[in-house]
Design a protein around this motif. Structure first.
Motif, short mmCIF file in Angstrom:
data_model
loop_
_atom_site.label_atom_id
_atom_site.label_comp_id
_atom_site.label_asym_id
_atom_site.label_seq_id
_atom_site.Cartn_x
_atom_site.Cartn_y
_atom_site.Cartn_z
N PHE A 438 33.37 -10.90 -20.57
CA PHE A 438 33.72 -10.91 -19.16
C PHE A 438 34.55 -12.13 -18.78
O PHE A 438 35.50 -12.03 -17.98
CB PHE A 438 32.45 -10.84 -18.31
N GLU A 439 34.24 -13.29 -19.36
CA GLU A 439 35.01 -14.50 -19.03
C GLU A 439 36.44 -14.40 -19.55
O GLU A 439 37.38 -14.88 -18.90
CB GLU A 439 34.31 -15.74 -19.59
N ARG A 440 36.63 -13.79 -20.71
CA ARG A 440 38.00 -13.59 -21.20
C ARG A 440 38.75 -12.61 -20.29
O ARG A 440 39.96 -12.75 -20.09
CB ARG A 440 37.98 -13.08 -22.64
N LEU A 441 38.03 -11.64 -19.76
CA LEU A 441 38.65 -10.71 -18.81
C LEU A 441 39.09 -11.46 -17.55
O LEU A 441 40.19 -11.23 -17.02
CB LEU A 441 37.66 -9.60 -18.46
N VAL A 442 38.24 -12.36 -17.07
CA VAL A 442 38.60 -13.18 -15.91
C VAL A 442 39.83 -14.03 -16.23
O VAL A 442 40.76 -14.15 -15.42
CB VAL A 442 37.41 -14.06 -15.47
N GLN A 443 39.85 -14.63 -17.42
CA GLN A 443 41.03 -15.40 -17.84
C GLN A 443 42.28 -14.52 -17.82
O GLN A 443 43.34 -14.94 -17.36
CB GLN A 443 40.83 -15.92 -19.27
N PHE A 444 42.14 -13.33 -18.34
CA PHE A 444 43.28 -12.42 -18.48
C PHE A 444 43.90 -12.05 -17.14
O PHE A 444 45.12 -12.03 -17.00
CB PHE A 444 42.80 -11.16 -19.22
N VAL A 445 43.06 -11.79 -16.13
CA VAL A 445 43.61 -11.32 -14.85
C VAL A 445 43.96 -12.46 -13.90
O VAL A 445 44.61 -12.23 -12.88
CB VAL A 445 42.66 -10.32 -14.15
N THR A 446 43.55 -13.69 -14.23
CA THR A 446 43.87 -14.83 -13.34
C THR A 446 44.91 -15.77 -13.94
O THR A 446 45.51 -16.55 -13.21
CB THR A 446 42.60 -15.66 -13.03
N GLY A 447 45.09 -15.72 -15.27
CA GLY A 447 45.99 -16.66 -15.92
C GLY A 447 45.34 -18.00 -16.23
O GLY A 447 46.00 -18.90 -16.76
#
Length: 466
Positions: A438-447
């Motif tokens: 989930f944290e990598r997903l957050v990284q992915f959509v926020t930059g």
């Protein structure tokens, strides 16, 4: 003292209907500009990105004494009339008739109106939700969580709250946090000088889970479609921008799905989540696009509209070997791809998400189904630009004899997985699943560059404050 509205609720209303209304708002002052006879307060309650302008003047009782206490960081409740704003950036503002100071803020408040490094903000993680970046991360993360559940619930997945404490190592990598109540200053031992876990709370060695997958398989093999979404733990002594010790995983598991079905689900799921964020967090994404990653919104839009490339591991190795790019880590068939390899394939070769399949069985977990070639397993990883691997999954090994032999080959005690093998003994079915960090997903959509900025209170080697 309760506000009449959150700022998000205020901004959702029709401006014409609001003009002339008297309301009460509460929040924290982001900035204050004081003049001799009037002041401008930028108020935010965290529900939206943009602060709300409040104007106060010397018609208020004890105006000079009041404004001397209204500085960045203090909490206030303001009451007044909503009027047309003559300034740029907002259509309405408040002409305050009453201001109540709820919580004063001394001059040593660390979040003054200037830019702070992410490293510094991690040292005050309890205060960083008041910054633009972490406020936006929190809102995006919350929305992603909601959308992650909604997608699966609307498609008849059952939500399983899988255990945090387990006696099974799902990945077989041994990077586990042990859970014990044994006295560490006087550990009981057996006659052969081994730790006597029979005296421990659970009567055996137990650990914090690295995945809810094995439990999810149990429910999928009786209820067809299930998922877990919870915290997982890896005792991996890594200080990279992509790893933390405590993180959250979304893990769908589906009976009767083969590897191809699994890939279709992963692609559709990721596109859905991206689309939801584009629709529901536009202001936060605009901030990230401007200050964190230029072109972020365009990148997300293109990924949402693209068809993911599907490629075997073997062909990916050929691409890397024939590349003119110089890599830090050696490339050869059988190697575990590093982030630089994954990003090259997604960013430079295909310029979109790529699904790699059929990895060498030696570098994948024991539960993945062996392919007929005897060398590879029915695994899949979704590689995305900027991150590398975002989703990892597989078709699970449904053959009892093959699974038992694979467990033995790892050196793990077979008896610890007897219940897992029962799923193959009693009415075994083809089934598949995957996990999204989930944290990598957050990284992915926020930059956001560092994963420690994608979670509220990061846990990493030598890092467990707050």
């Amino acid at each position: 003292m309760k506000p009449d509205l959150l700022l998000k609720e205020l901004y959702q209303k029709n401006t014409e209907e609001l003009l002339g209304k008297n309301i009460k708002l509460c929040g924290w002052i982001r900035s204050a500009r004081h003049q001799k006879t009037f002041s401008f307060l930028a108020l935010n309650d965290g529900s939206v990105f943009h602060p709300f302008q409040v104007v106060i003047d010397d018609s208020l009782t004890d105006y000079q004494d009041l404004v001397s206490k209204l500085n960045t960081g203090c909490s206030v409740c303001v009451e007044g009339e909503l009027v047309q704003s003559p300034g740029k950036g907002q259509s309405i503002e408040m002409k305050a008739t009453n201001v109540t100071l709820l919580g004063a803020c001394p001059e040593d408040y660390p979040l003054q109106k200037k830019r702070h490094s992410f490293e510094f903000l991690r040292s005050i993680a309890h205060l960083r939700p008041r910054t633009n970046t972490q406020g936006s991360v929190a809102r995006v993360r919350s929305r992603l969580s909601f959308a992650a559940h909604r997608y699966l619930q609307e498609r008849n997945f059952l939500y399983l709250q899988s255990p945090i404490i387990t006696a099974s190592d799902c990945e077989g990598a041994g990077e586990l946090f042990q859970v014990t109540t044994l006295p560490l200053t006087n550990i009981p031992t057996t006659d052969d000088n081994k730790i006597d876990f029979k005296q421990d709370f659970f009567g055996k060695a137990t650990y914090l889970t690295v995945s809810g997958q094995l439990n999810a398989e149990s429910y999928a093999c009786g209820l067809s479609k299930t998922y877990t979404f919870g915290p997982t733990f890896r005792a991996e002594n890594s200080n990279t921008s992509r790893h933390i010790a405590e993180f959250w995983m979304i893990e769908p598991e589906v009976a009767f799905n083969d590897l191809s079905d699994n890939i279709d689900l992963a692609e559709d799921y990721l596109k859905y989540l991206i689309n939801d964020i584009l629709e529901n967090c536009p202001e936060d994404l605009e901030f990230f696009d401007k200050f964190i990653e230029k072109g972020l919104i365009d990148r997300l839009q293109k990924i949402k509209d693209s068809s993911f490339e599907r490629l075997s591991y073997t062909k990916a190795i050929d691409l890397l070997l024939n590349s003119k790019k110089s890599f830090q880590y050696e490339v050869k068939w059988g190697c575990d791809l590093q982030s630089e390899h994954e990003r090259y394939i997604a960013e430079e070769v295909f310029k979109k998400p790529v699904v790699l399949t059929d990895y060498p069985k030696e570098i994948k977990a024991f539960y993945m189904r062996d392919n007929d070639d005897g060398k590879t397993v029915a695994a899949m990883d979704v590689l995305v630009p900027r991150i590398g691997e975002l989703i990892g999954g597989s078709q699970r090994e449904e053959r009892l004899d093959v699974l038992e032999e694979k467990i033995k080959q790892t050196g793990m005690p077979v008896e610890n997985y007897s219940w897992y093998m029962d799923l193959r003994k009693y009415g075994s079915v083809v089934h598949s699943g995957f996990g999204i960090g989930f944290e990598r997903l957050v990284q992915f959509v926020t930059g956001i560059e560092n994963i420690r900025d994608a979670i509220a209170f990061p846990r990493a080697p030598k890092t467990a404050e707050f």
